[in-house]
Design a protein around this motif. Structure first.
Motif, PDB file in Angstrom:
ATOM      1  N   ARG A 198      64.388 -34.779   0.079  1.00  0.00           N
ATOM      2  CA  ARG A 198      65.241 -36.018  -0.363  1.00  0.00           C
ATOM      3  C   ARG A 198      64.123 -36.894  -0.451  1.00  0.00           C
ATOM      4  N   ARG A 199      63.146 -36.772  -1.594  1.00  0.00           N
ATOM      5  CA  ARG A 199      62.194 -37.749  -1.667  1.00  0.00           C
ATOM      6  C   ARG A 199      62.098 -38.026  -3.189  1.00  0.00           C
ATOM      7  N   SER A 200      61.557 -39.104  -3.435  1.00  0.00           N
ATOM      8  CA  SER A 200      61.048 -39.518  -5.101  1.00  0.00           C
ATOM      9  C   SER A 200      59.556 -39.572  -5.410  1.00  0.00           C
ATOM     10  N   VAL A 201      59.276 -38.984  -6.238  1.00  0.00           N
ATOM     11  CA  VAL A 201      57.882 -39.282  -6.817  1.00  0.00           C
ATOM     12  C   VAL A 201      58.031 -40.017  -8.019  1.00  0.00           C
ATOM     13  N   GLY A 202      57.226 -41.222  -8.062  1.00  0.00           N
ATOM     14  CA  GLY A 202      57.289 -41.765  -9.225  1.00  0.00           C
ATOM     15  C   GLY A 202      55.799 -42.193  -9.768  1.00  0.00           C
ATOM     16  N   TRP A 203      55.765 -42.414 -11.140  1.00  0.00           N
ATOM     17  CA  TRP A 203      54.678 -42.745 -11.896  1.00  0.00           C
ATOM     18  C   TRP A 203      55.012 -44.262 -12.098  1.00  0.00           C
ATOM     19  N   PHE A 204      53.631 -44.900 -11.952  1.00  0.00           N
ATOM     20  CA  PHE A 204      53.452 -46.367 -12.104  1.00  0.00           C
ATOM     21  C   PHE A 204      52.132 -46.547 -12.856  1.00  0.00           C
ATOM     22  N   ARG A 205      52.035 -47.865 -13.567  1.00  0.00           N
ATOM     23  CA  ARG A 205      50.699 -48.163 -14.321  1.00  0.00           C
ATOM     24  C   ARG A 205      50.552 -49.533 -14.341  1.00  0.00           C
ATOM     25  N   GLN A 206      49.317 -49.559 -14.389  1.00  0.00           N
ATOM     26  CA  GLN A 206      48.741 -50.981 -14.044  1.00  0.00           C
ATOM     27  C   GLN A 206      47.586 -51.159 -15.247  1.00  0.00           C
ATOM     28  N   ALA A 207      47.735 -52.136 -16.169  1.00  0.00           N
ATOM     29  CA  ALA A 207      46.743 -52.591 -16.893  1.00  0.00           C
ATOM     30  C   ALA A 207      45.793 -53.787 -16.606  1.00  0.00           C
ATOM     31  N   PRO A 208      44.598 -53.974 -16.751  1.00  0.00           N
ATOM     32  CA  PRO A 208      44.006 -55.136 -16.131  1.00  0.00           C
ATOM     33  C   PRO A 208      44.684 -56.457 -16.446  1.00  0.00           C
ATOM     34  N   GLY A 209      44.926 -57.224 -15.473  1.00  0.00           N
ATOM     35  CA  GLY A 209      45.474 -58.410 -15.696  1.00  0.00           C
ATOM     36  C   GLY A 209      46.979 -58.450 -15.776  1.00  0.00           C
ATOM     37  N   LYS A 210      47.379 -57.376 -15.407  1.00  0.00           N
ATOM     38  CA  LYS A 210      48.890 -57.412 -15.552  1.00  0.00           C
ATOM     39  C   LYS A 210      49.537 -56.596 -14.150  1.00  0.00           C
ATOM     40  N   GLU A 211      50.792 -56.790 -13.788  1.00  0.00           N
ATOM     41  CA  GLU A 211      51.489 -56.433 -12.642  1.00  0.00           C
ATOM     42  C   GLU A 211      51.611 -55.044 -12.812  1.00  0.00           C
ATOM     43  N   ARG A 212      51.906 -54.150 -11.647  1.00  0.00           N
ATOM     44  CA  ARG A 212      52.148 -52.914 -11.688  1.00  0.00           C
ATOM     45  C   ARG A 212      53.514 -52.514 -12.225  1.00  0.00           C
ATOM     46  N   GLU A 213      53.756 -51.460 -13.055  1.00  0.00           N
ATOM     47  CA  GLU A 213      54.953 -51.253 -13.576  1.00  0.00           C
ATOM     48  C   GLU A 213      55.276 -50.001 -13.458  1.00  0.00           C
ATOM     49  N   GLY A 214      56.638 -49.772 -12.993  1.00  0.00           N
ATOM     50  CA  GLY A 214      57.242 -48.298 -12.817  1.00  0.00           C
ATOM     51  C   GLY A 214      57.608 -47.659 -14.196  1.00  0.00           C
ATOM     52  N   VAL A 215      57.061 -46.557 -14.177  1.00  0.00           N
ATOM     53  CA  VAL A 215      57.257 -45.828 -15.594  1.00  0.00           C
ATOM     54  C   VAL A 215      58.383 -44.882 -15.432  1.00  0.00           C
ATOM     55  N   ALA A 216      58.269 -44.150 -14.393  1.00  0.00           N
ATOM     56  CA  ALA A 216      59.313 -42.891 -14.322  1.00  0.00           C
ATOM     57  C   ALA A 216      59.539 -42.416 -12.934  1.00  0.00           C
ATOM     58  N   ALA A 217      60.651 -41.876 -12.586  1.00  0.00           N
ATOM     59  CA  ALA A 217      60.661 -41.344 -11.312  1.00  0.00           C
ATOM     60  C   ALA A 217      61.496 -40.119 -11.354  1.00  0.00           C
ATOM     61  N   ILE A 218      61.280 -39.206 -10.302  1.00  0.00           N
ATOM     62  CA  ILE A 218      62.082 -37.805 -10.257  1.00  0.00           C
ATOM     63  C   ILE A 218      62.409 -37.688  -8.716  1.00  0.00           C
ATOM     64  N   TYR A 219      63.560 -37.253  -8.521  1.00  0.00           N
ATOM     65  CA  TYR A 219      64.066 -37.048  -7.351  1.00  0.00           C
ATOM     66  C   TYR A 219      63.885 -35.270  -7.100  1.00  0.00           C
ATOM     67  N   ALA A 220      63.342 -35.088  -5.728  1.00  0.00           N
ATOM     68  CA  ALA A 220      62.807 -33.918  -5.714  1.00  0.00           C
ATOM     69  C   ALA A 220      63.904 -32.711  -5.416  1.00  0.00           C
ATOM     70  N   SER A 221      65.139 -33.147  -4.676  1.00  0.00           N
ATOM     71  CA  SER A 221      66.191 -32.321  -4.299  1.00  0.00           C
ATOM     72  C   SER A 221      67.059 -31.864  -5.527  1.00  0.00           C
TER      73      SER A 221
END
Length: 124
Positions: free
Chosen positions: A31-54
């Protein structure tokens, strides 16, 4: 101890594809999630995609819908992010992260465990 290790970043021309991987260890709770995030120089971290393991449920940011696909190989405890039709604005450091539960899917402050990141560079 939970560890996440990203791999597979690199440089590609616009319109190309890349796949990044996130190897997860020490986190057996389904019952966990794994997410992908990205951060470009000078920008805030942005959520890209997530998947629920179960159940393999997925969630995407509007900016990548139809171009990126998140998936998992449970036997290998690895989560993938397939990135197609890449644009220069996709250039960033990409991080994977893990947490218990699902909601909120792409709020980076809700994720407790982070990898070190892998660079993705898209040239025009």
């Amino acid at each position: 101890q939970v560890q996440l290790v990203e791999s597979g970043g690199g440089s590609v021309q616009a319109g190309g594809s890349l796949r990044v991987s996130c190897a997860v260890s020490g986190y057996r709770e389904l019952r966990r999630s794994v997410g992908w995030f990205r951060q470009a120089p000078g920008k805030e971290r942005e959520g890209v995609a997530a998947i629920y393991a179960s159940d393999g449920g997925t969630y995407y940011a509007d900016s990548v819908k139809g171009r990126f696909t998140i998936s998992q190989d449970s036997a290998k405890n690895t989560v993938y992010l397939q990135m197609n039709s890449l644009k220069p604005e996709d250039t960033a450091m990409y991080y994977c992260a893990a947490k218990g539960g699902w909601w909120p899917q792409l709020q980076h402050s809700s994720y407790a465990h982070w990898g070190q990141g892998t660079q993705v560079t898209v040239s025009s």
